[in-house]
Design a protein around this motif. Sequence first.
Motif, short mmCIF file in Angstrom:
data_model
loop_
_atom_site.label_atom_id
_atom_site.label_comp_id
_atom_site.label_asym_id
_atom_site.label_seq_id
_atom_site.Cartn_x
_atom_site.Cartn_y
_atom_site.Cartn_z
N GLY A 1 -8.66 -41.62 4.43
CA GLY A 1 -8.89 -42.56 3.87
C GLY A 1 -9.44 -42.36 2.23
O GLY A 1 -9.38 -43.42 2.07
N PHE A 2 -7.97 -41.69 1.76
CA PHE A 2 -8.06 -41.61 0.16
C PHE A 2 -6.51 -42.21 -0.11
O PHE A 2 -6.26 -41.47 -0.57
CB PHE A 2 -8.63 -41.08 -0.34
N PRO B 1 -11.58 -46.59 -4.38
CA PRO B 1 -13.20 -45.87 -4.58
C PRO B 1 -14.29 -46.47 -5.71
O PRO B 1 -14.62 -46.68 -5.27
CB PRO B 1 -13.49 -43.88 -4.01
N GLY C 1 -12.17 -50.63 0.03
CA GLY C 1 -11.87 -49.19 0.66
C GLY C 1 -11.08 -48.99 1.32
O GLY C 1 -10.22 -47.98 1.81
N SER D 1 -25.17 -43.44 8.90
CA SER D 1 -24.68 -44.73 7.99
C SER D 1 -25.85 -45.52 8.29
O SER D 1 -25.64 -46.32 6.87
CB SER D 1 -23.57 -44.86 8.09
N SER E 1 -21.59 -47.58 -1.84
CA SER E 1 -20.87 -46.88 -1.38
C SER E 1 -20.91 -45.74 -0.26
O SER E 1 -19.70 -45.73 0.83
CB SER E 1 -19.77 -46.77 -2.48
N HIS F 1 -20.57 -46.59 3.54
CA HIS F 1 -18.93 -46.76 3.81
C HIS F 1 -18.55 -45.72 4.58
O HIS F 1 -17.97 -45.11 5.27
CB HIS F 1 -18.28 -47.85 2.64
N TYR F 2 -18.39 -45.22 3.24
CA TYR F 2 -17.23 -43.62 3.43
C TYR F 2 -18.62 -42.89 4.82
O TYR F 2 -18.22 -42.01 5.42
CB TYR F 2 -17.14 -43.32 1.95
N THR F 3 -19.86 -42.43 4.62
CA THR F 3 -20.64 -42.09 5.63
C THR F 3 -19.89 -42.49 6.55
O THR F 3 -19.58 -42.24 7.92
CB THR F 3 -21.51 -42.03 5.61
N MET G 1 -17.24 -44.16 7.77
CA MET G 1 -15.37 -43.69 7.51
C MET G 1 -15.68 -42.39 8.28
O MET G 1 -14.24 -42.11 9.14
CB MET G 1 -14.93 -43.90 6.17
#
Length: 283
Positions: free
Chosen positions: A7-8, A15, A66, A150, A186, A189-191, A193
């Motif tokens: 994811g990064f 991010p 993201g 989320s 944010s 979103h990342y939760t 993902m």
Amino acid sequence: MNGTVDGFSYGIVTPVAAYVMACLGAALGLRCVARTLHYAQGRKPAWLALGAACLGCGIWTMHFIGMIGFQVEQTAITYNVPLTVLSLVVAIVVVSVGVFIVGYRGAAPVPLAAAGVLTGLGVAAMHYLGMAAMHLDGELHYNVPVVVLSVLIAVGAATAALWAAATIRGSLPSFGASLIMGVAVSGMHYTGMAAVSVHVHTGAGHTSNGHTPTSLLLPMLIGPVVFLLVAAVIVMFDPVLILGDGDWSRGDRVRRPVRPAPVEPSAFEPRSGDPSRPQSHRR
């Protein structure tokens, strides 16, 4: 087989850029809604619509910036353009519902809770609709408890944003609230993902035909980003907001007619019916 999800893939760049756009959208949205609640001048529906569009564009832009950093090593990823655009429309529409409820009903507990739940569910729908726009040679699977978390974060973030828009005054408090909102959006979103796992199909594999997530998403991001920048200019140079930040008691409230204070008669002016008044002397 299970795909290797990254994811990064661009490190901290995506991010941070996503967070900045979330903060920008939140800051502009908060200021627009606050203008309609704390000032008497201007067209209320237009400012509420502008605030809702800023919030929606900021959330959508944050999501897809993201997603530029999201990769699966075993397969290429492309995006369905109509579904991606539809997710932007959903974001703006559902945020508009919450913004207009608060704009006309205020931050009373019942309207605020209803607006926060509707807006939060809409933000979550935008996120997972954007995920459904992904095309790859495999299937996405979701961890249900993490998905529920989320959604709860989205509802909490939406409620906090609407409450802040209805109650916080001034540039500095709004700026601080927008930073917190950027963290919340944010985090949602990342939760979401983190709930994703990919089962890759074995076979020929999905081909991208030369397209990458960056080449597909960047052109679509240009429009919302330009809109946010134009909205920033409108908000920054709005004279009512500039006046109100300096003094909430002047220029921004409805002016009531001021009655002149009664004038007391002069000590040298005779009062009618006063026996002690000086009598004129005749020669």
